[in-house]
Design a protein around this motif. Structure first.
Motif, PDB file in Angstrom:
ATOM      1  N   ALA A 130       5.924   6.864 -13.858  1.00 61.15           N
ATOM      2  CA  ALA A 130       6.025   5.475 -14.311  1.00 61.15           C
ATOM      3  C   ALA A 130       5.065   4.571 -13.540  1.00 61.15           C
ATOM      4  O   ALA A 130       4.432   3.678 -14.117  1.00 61.15           O
ATOM      5  N   ALA A 131       4.948   4.790 -12.228  1.00 63.19           N
ATOM      6  CA  ALA A 131       4.096   3.925 -11.398  1.00 63.19           C
ATOM      7  C   ALA A 131       2.622   4.086 -11.739  1.00 63.19           C
ATOM      8  O   ALA A 131       1.845   3.120 -11.666  1.00 63.19           O
ATOM      9  N   THR A 132       2.211   5.283 -12.121  1.00 64.44           N
ATOM     10  CA  THR A 132       0.789   5.513 -12.422  1.00 64.44           C
ATOM     11  C   THR A 132       0.431   5.101 -13.842  1.00 64.44           C
ATOM     12  O   THR A 132      -0.762   4.994 -14.172  1.00 64.44           O
ATOM     13  N   ASP A 133       1.436   4.863 -14.683  1.00 69.61           N
ATOM     14  CA  ASP A 133       1.187   4.397 -16.052  1.00 69.61           C
ATOM     15  C   ASP A 133       1.262   2.867 -16.058  1.00 69.61           C
ATOM     16  O   ASP A 133       2.229   2.254 -16.510  1.00 69.61           O
ATOM     17  N   ALA A 134       0.208   2.238 -15.528  1.00 68.24           N
ATOM     18  CA  ALA A 134       0.176   0.795 -15.333  1.00 68.24           C
ATOM     19  C   ALA A 134      -0.565   0.105 -16.483  1.00 68.24           C
ATOM     20  O   ALA A 134      -1.605   0.581 -16.932  1.00 68.24           O
ATOM     21  N   VAL A 135      -0.008  -1.023 -16.931  1.00 68.38           N
ATOM     22  CA  VAL A 135      -0.623  -1.803 -18.011  1.00 68.38           C
ATOM     23  C   VAL A 135      -0.587  -3.281 -17.647  1.00 68.38           C
ATOM     24  O   VAL A 135       0.076  -3.686 -16.679  1.00 68.38           O
ATOM     25  N   VAL A 136      -1.275  -4.085 -18.440  1.00 70.88           N
ATOM     26  CA  VAL A 136      -1.255  -5.536 -18.246  1.00 70.88           C
ATOM     27  C   VAL A 136      -0.159  -6.131 -19.120  1.00 70.88           C
ATOM     28  O   VAL A 136      -0.094  -5.873 -20.335  1.00 70.88           O
ATOM     29  N   ILE A 174       7.021  -0.225  -9.377  1.00 67.75           N
ATOM     30  CA  ILE A 174       5.860  -0.892  -8.787  1.00 67.75           C
ATOM     31  C   ILE A 174       4.624  -0.094  -9.165  1.00 67.75           C
ATOM     32  O   ILE A 174       4.483   1.064  -8.781  1.00 67.75           O
ATOM     33  N   PRO A 175       3.702  -0.693  -9.919  1.00 72.67           N
ATOM     34  CA  PRO A 175       2.525   0.046 -10.401  1.00 72.67           C
ATOM     35  C   PRO A 175       1.543   0.333  -9.273  1.00 72.67           C
ATOM     36  O   PRO A 175       1.492  -0.377  -8.266  1.00 72.67           O
ATOM     37  N   THR A 176       0.738   1.381  -9.465  1.00 69.68           N
ATOM     38  CA  THR A 176      -0.294   1.723  -8.492  1.00 69.68           C
ATOM     39  C   THR A 176      -1.488   2.342  -9.181  1.00 69.68           C
ATOM     40  O   THR A 176      -1.360   2.984 -10.237  1.00 69.68           O
ATOM     41  N   SER A 177      -2.637   2.144  -8.594  1.00 69.95           N
ATOM     42  CA  SER A 177      -3.846   2.844  -9.011  1.00 69.95           C
ATOM     43  C   SER A 177      -3.883   4.214  -8.339  1.00 69.95           C
ATOM     44  O   SER A 177      -3.345   4.393  -7.246  1.00 69.95           O
ATOM     45  N   ILE A 178      -4.518   5.162  -9.011  1.00 71.10           N
ATOM     46  CA  ILE A 178      -4.728   6.476  -8.395  1.00 71.10           C
ATOM     47  C   ILE A 178      -6.202   6.860  -8.469  1.00 71.10           C
ATOM     48  O   ILE A 178      -6.547   8.024  -8.278  1.00 71.10           O
ATOM     49  N   PHE A 179      -7.058   5.856  -8.701  1.00 74.78           N
ATOM     50  CA  PHE A 179      -8.481   6.118  -8.871  1.00 74.78           C
ATOM     51  C   PHE A 179      -9.191   6.010  -7.521  1.00 74.78           C
ATOM     52  O   PHE A 179      -9.547   4.918  -7.074  1.00 74.78           O
ATOM     53  N   GLY A 180      -9.386   7.143  -6.869  1.00 73.01           N
ATOM     54  CA  GLY A 180     -10.066   7.177  -5.587  1.00 73.01           C
ATOM     55  C   GLY A 180      -9.120   7.403  -4.435  1.00 73.01           C
ATOM     56  O   GLY A 180      -7.944   7.014  -4.475  1.00 73.01           O
ATOM     57  N   ASP A 181      -9.619   8.054  -3.404  1.00 70.86           N
ATOM     58  CA  ASP A 181      -8.830   8.301  -2.200  1.00 70.86           C
ATOM     59  C   ASP A 181      -8.479   6.969  -1.537  1.00 70.86           C
ATOM     60  O   ASP A 181      -9.362   6.140  -1.281  1.00 70.86           O
ATOM     61  N   GLY A 182      -7.192   6.759  -1.275  1.00 68.36           N
ATOM     62  CA  GLY A 182      -6.739   5.508  -0.687  1.00 68.36           C
ATOM     63  C   GLY A 182      -6.301   4.483  -1.699  1.00 68.36           C
ATOM     64  O   GLY A 182      -5.953   3.346  -1.333  1.00 68.36           O
ATOM     65  N   ALA A 183      -6.287   4.852  -2.995  1.00 69.51           N
ATOM     66  CA  ALA A 183      -5.961   3.879  -4.043  1.00 69.51           C
ATOM     67  C   ALA A 183      -4.472   3.560  -4.115  1.00 69.51           C
ATOM     68  O   ALA A 183      -4.078   2.466  -4.533  1.00 69.51           O
ATOM     69  N   VAL A 184      -3.607   4.492  -3.729  1.00 74.74           N
ATOM     70  CA  VAL A 184      -2.163   4.278  -3.852  1.00 74.74           C
ATOM     71  C   VAL A 184      -1.726   3.198  -2.875  1.00 74.74           C
ATOM     72  O   VAL A 184      -2.024   3.267  -1.678  1.00 74.74           O
ATOM     73  N   ASN A 185      -1.017   2.181  -3.398  1.00 72.46           N
ATOM     74  CA  ASN A 185      -0.589   1.095  -2.514  1.00 72.46           C
ATOM     75  C   ASN A 185       0.744   1.407  -1.857  1.00 72.46           C
ATOM     76  O   ASN A 185       1.572   2.157  -2.401  1.00 72.46           O
TER      77      ASN A 185
END
Length: 964
Positions: A459-465, A490-501
């Motif tokens: 759910a967190a990685t499926d982020a939308v506006v 709580i949404p998060t990016s997974i694009f790139g190392d260190g992207a997860v908040n």
């Protein structure tokens, strides 16, 4: 984890500071003390030797007994008993501190494994009595629960001893003998530090005891604190080399003299990375920069099979630990009191608290479980969005090793409570008796750190506006979901190392707790003595009874039980085993002082057990004897039947849901692949007997079929036949010399094992008929499709091992016309064979283990100790033979399968120097692994086989012992 640390570190410093001012000029009595202690060890007293309840001298025993004294333990400088004992040639390095993190809940545990035939087949005793186990579902004892400073000696009997001690003693017994009638006060402090990396260790102990009431009673209390720090792979050069075995592009085929595979540095797999890897139909792999933009993945030198060098690859060394941190607090008390001249009461109590911590790999997603990213993902950069549009896809899968989402680990606290109480005494001059009761409880609170809740992660990685607010939210937040687990996403990016908040990480990860409780009760009584005086000596017997009850309960966290976390879906495991036993033993002197027979003794033992499980009733026995043709030479031999009853986990382990990728052997397409007409005809007949239609051809090819895996309440005992035969040489013309050489053989039938799902299917229909143990494990529906496969423990395997043990000791007095003494000892094992039969009904298809990694043909320890006045110097050499890195079958098929196909021989050297400053005050220091021998490339000594090597490196330590 750190709550005791600082105060005990401070305690070490304070104790050292308090003791050192007491030093003065060396006392002449120091030399006498050392000399007397050596002579006391040389004297062979008649004691209760492990493997018998009839008193005798250790060298007179028909069963080989290796004795390790407290001094041997002290010379090692090791704070972990399991690490020291696993270096003995008879024991495997299956579970040491270094390789203890291979399974859930085992971090920091030390379980002994005689002959490398399984730690569940080695029985651990304390003062000849059973000890509560430390592992849920079985009876294995964590050696960390044994008080090191109270140990008098350790006796290792390396033959089946079920007739004496009952189940689990298939390959032998390790018996820890604790000190009796202790008087005085002893304090010890030790600190150690590795030459490379941050590994250090502390030990602080205080043991005090004395007699009271006119020496009728004695009480002793021992307190120990030990700590070992955590070591990460990146803390050592050898474990962060990033070497990988890859395909050799120069290989031209078999027998070309070129290794098929070779090791290359800075290498790894490319299909999954920390930043994330995308597979497009564009002919290349793509990954992400730290800002989330997409780029082509650097593939460097490509070896095929997604293996590359100098590339973007997954570095497992970066996220692994060599050793967990360990803190141990141990309190042990012993009490004895003479009620009368012939009757004594005794009691023991202990409490041990052990805490371990380690981190390992994070959760990961790849291929079938890759992270699905929709085209409207709010964190998607324009460059990747354009690539998706060009490829005409609305979603992509990302393989990702989620280090930035939190590494998983274990914070483990174990507590052990044990009490023993009983009476013992004499009946006249010829008989002794004992009756005792013991209760033990081990508890484990296992905290799984960063245990990912999978639905939350998805759910967190499926982020939308959010169209209403313009904020980035989880898609599930905009939907009418009835899954309360996803509330507050709580949404998060997974694009790139260190992207997860961090906020999202805290939401989708949770520390889950598993609680284990193991309890053991044992009540036993025996009587031993002489029943008749024969011409050659006393006919001695021992008879007794024992009742034992073991219970085990393991309760995983509800999230784990529901299968909602990244870890295994664990279910509650509980059960109990109760057994009533009766045993007897006899020693018959046949000849004495006769021609060619200064002594001839025959021994026999029998034990009857009545279990309340499927093991039901069984009998074990042993026969043996010793023959001494002359005073210098004694021959000995034993033959026994031993058993191991299935443990609670094997019997009552829950049958959890599983999935198997298999081919149905009754499909016509599978039958068409069989070249042997006889085999095909037999399979067709069995498939027909199962009700499968002759034209059946399933639509499922390599189907993932549902099934269950777990315990089997119908298991029966494992049975073993063990042989030992050897010679003891104590020549009169060579004072201080003794040598033992013993051949041993262990053959285990009906060994408990589980079977691969495909083997279950094949063996059902390839047997002579369907009346076998495999067919009932398969369920089919009305259309002949397989609907369930039951993969359970069964008595189907076989094990066998054989070898030769030798132990040579030579104590030399008056070295170079001085008052010094030199003690030399060589202990070793030559392994003749070690074979595993996955199916005991196929004796021609063994899996050879001897000579492969973990099972060297030769293992030897040599020690030399020199005593002179207040000085003692000890040197130890440990030799590990060359081993294959591959299976024997693979080596025979292709000797050039890989470079460095052999490990090469490895030797370790340790030294220690001790100085007795004054009577009762001794300081010491030493260096282990003097020459900094690292494990052979690319091992890090954390595996069940590679654990035979040292991964601490050169280790310095110093300590002080004060006795008052």
């Amino acid at each position: 984890m750190e709550k005791f640390s600082s105060r005990f570190k401070c305690g070490v410093s304070l104790l050292t500071a308090a003791i050192l001012p007491l030093t003065s000029q060396p006392l002449q009595a120091a030399q006498d003390t050392v000399q007397n202690s050596i002579e006391d060890e040389i004297v062979l007293e008649e004691i209760m030797v492990t493997g018998s309840r009839i008193k005798r001298r250790s060298l007179d025993s028909p069963t080989p007994v290796a004795v390790i004294g407290a001094e041997d333990l002290a010379f090692s400088g090791k704070l972990n008993l399991g690490d020291y004992l696993s270096e003995l040639p008879q024991l495997g390095s299956t579970f040491t501190t270094a390789n203890s993190t291979r399974f859930i809940g085992t971090a920091g545990g030390s379980f002994l494994d005689l002959r490398r035939l399984g730690s569940v087949r080695t029985l651990v005793l304390v003062d000849g009595r059973r000890h509560v186990g430390s592992s849920a579902g079985d009876t294995r004892v964590d050696i960390n629960t044994i008080p090191s400073d109270l140990i008098e000696r350790v006796e290792v009997i390396t033959g089946g001893a079920s007739a004496i001690y009952g189940s689990d003693a298939v390959t032998g017994v390790v018996n820890f003998i604790l000190k009796e009638n202790y008087e005085g006060l002893t304090a010890r402090a030790q600190y150690g530090l590795a030459d490379e990396g941050p590994y250090d260790s502390y030990h602080l102990s205080l043991t005090g005891g004395g007699n009271f009431n006119d020496d009728r009673g004695n009480a002793v209390l021992s307190v120990e604190w030990a700590e070992e720090s955590r070591v990460k792979n990146t803390d050592r050069e050898f474990s962060s080399r990033r070497y990988r075995l890859v395909n050799n592009p120069d290989d031209t085929g078999p027998d070309d003299g070129i290794p098929d595979q070779f090791y290359r540095p800075n290498s790894g797999i490319s299909f999954i990375t920390k930043a994330g890897t995308i597979f497009f139909d564009l002919g290349s792999l793509m990954t992400f920069d730290p800002d989330g933009s997409v780029r082509d993945q650097v593939l460097g030198t490509d070896f095929g099979g997604f293996e590359c060098m100098d590339c973007d690859f997954l570095d497992l060394d970066e996220v692994s630990d060599l050793r967990p941190s360990l803190q141990r607090l141990s309190l042990n008390g012993k009490f004895t009191y003479d009620l009368t001249e012939d009757i004594s009461v005794f009691a023991e109590a202990k409490y041990v608290n052990t805490q371990t911590f380690n981190l390992g790999q994070p959760a990961f997603d790849f291929f079938g479980s890759a992270i699905t990213i929709q085209r409207d993902n709010a964190f998607l950069k324009s460059d990747l969005a354009a690539l998706m549009d060009d490829a005409g896809v609305t979603e992509i899968g990302i393989n990702r090793f989620n280090v930035d989402a939190g590494r998983r680990g274990e914070d483990n606290e174990r507590q052990t409570h044990r009490i023993v109480a009983g009476f013992k005494g004499d009946l006249g001059e010829a008989w002794t008796w004992e009756a005792s009761y013991s209760f033990g409880r081990s508890t484990q609170i296992l905290t799984a750190i960063n245990n990912r809740i999978n639905d939350r992660w998805t759910a967190a990685t499926d982020a939308v506006v959010d169209p209403a607010t313009g904020e980035i939210v989880c898609r599930v937040t905009l939907e009418d979901s009835d899954n309360s687990l996803l509330d507050g996403c709580i949404p998060t990016s997974i694009f790139g190392d260190g992207a997860v908040n961090a906020a999202s990480e805290a939401w989708f990860n949770q520390d889950t707790i598993r609680r284990d409780t193991i309890e053991q009760q044992v009540a036993s009584a025996f009587i031993s003595g002489s029943v008749y005086e024969l011409p050659a000596g006393d006919l001695d017997v021992a008879v007794g009874i024992e009742w034992r009850k073991d219970t085990s309960l393991s309760k995983p966290a509800p999230l784990d039980s529901a299968g909602l976390t990244f870890g295994n879906a664990l279910q509650v495991t509980s059960g109990e085993i109760e057994v009533k036993e009766a045993f007897g033993e006899i020693s018959v002197p046949v000849l004495k002082d006769a021609p060619f027979a200064e002594s001839l003794m025959l021994d026999a033992a029998i034990r009857y057990a009545d279990y309340d499980t499927s093991s039901d009733k069984n009998t074990t026995w042993k026969v043996g004897g010793t023959w001494q043709p002359i005073s210098d030479v004694r021959f000995r031999a034993t033959y026994s039947k031993a058993v191991r009853a299935p443990n609670i986990g094997e019997l009552f382990g829950p049958q959890d849901a599983n999935f198997f990728s298999v081919d149905d052997p009754c499909k016509t397409s599978e039958l068409d692949l069989i070249a042997d007409p006889a085999r095909r005809s037999n399979r067709e007949a069995n498939c027909a007997a199962l009700g499968v239609a002759p034209d059946f051809d399933s639509d499922y090819d390599q189907a993932t079929l549902p099934g269950l895996s777990g315990g089997n309440p119908d298991l029966e005992v494992e049975t073993a036949k063990t042989w030992t035969a050897g010679v003891v040489v104590t020549p009169r013309f060579l004072d201080g010399f003794s040598a033992t050489v013993d051949w041993w053989q262990v053959t285990i039938d009906d060994a408990i094992s589980s079977t691969d799902a495909q083997d279950i299917l094949d063996r059902c229909v390839d047997a002579e008929s369907i009346n076998n143990i495999f067919c009932p494990l398969i369920t089919r529906d009305s259309t002949d499709e397989i609907t369930n496969i039951l993969q359970i423990q069964a008595n189907i395997a076989g094990l066998e091992a054989s070898g030769v043990d030798f132990d040579i000791t030579y104590n030399i007095s008056g070295i170079a016309n001085t008052d010094g003494m030199l003690s030399l000892k060589l202990m070793g094992t030559y392994l003749l064979y070690n074979r595993d039969f996955p199916f005991q009904d196929e004796p021609d298809n063994p899996d050879r283990e001897d000579g492969e990694l973990g099972d060297p043909e030769w293992l030897m320890n040599f020690t030399a100790t020199y005593y002179s006045g207040p000085w003692t110097f000890n040197y130890k050499l440990r030799f590990i033979d060359d081993m294959l890195r591959v299976e024997h079958e693979d080596f025979e098929a292709s000797p050039e399968e890989q470079e460095l196909i052999h490990t090469g021989t490895v030797t370790y050297s340790d030294i220690q120097l001790r100085y007795q400053i004054r009577d009762g005050i001794e300081v010491y220091g030493g260096v282990n692994n003097i020459f900094e021998k690292n494990p052979p490339l690319p091992f890090d000594a954390t595996g069940g086989d590679s654990g035979i090597y040292d991964n601490v490196g050169r280790f310095f330590y110093t300590g002080v012992t004060a006795t008052f």
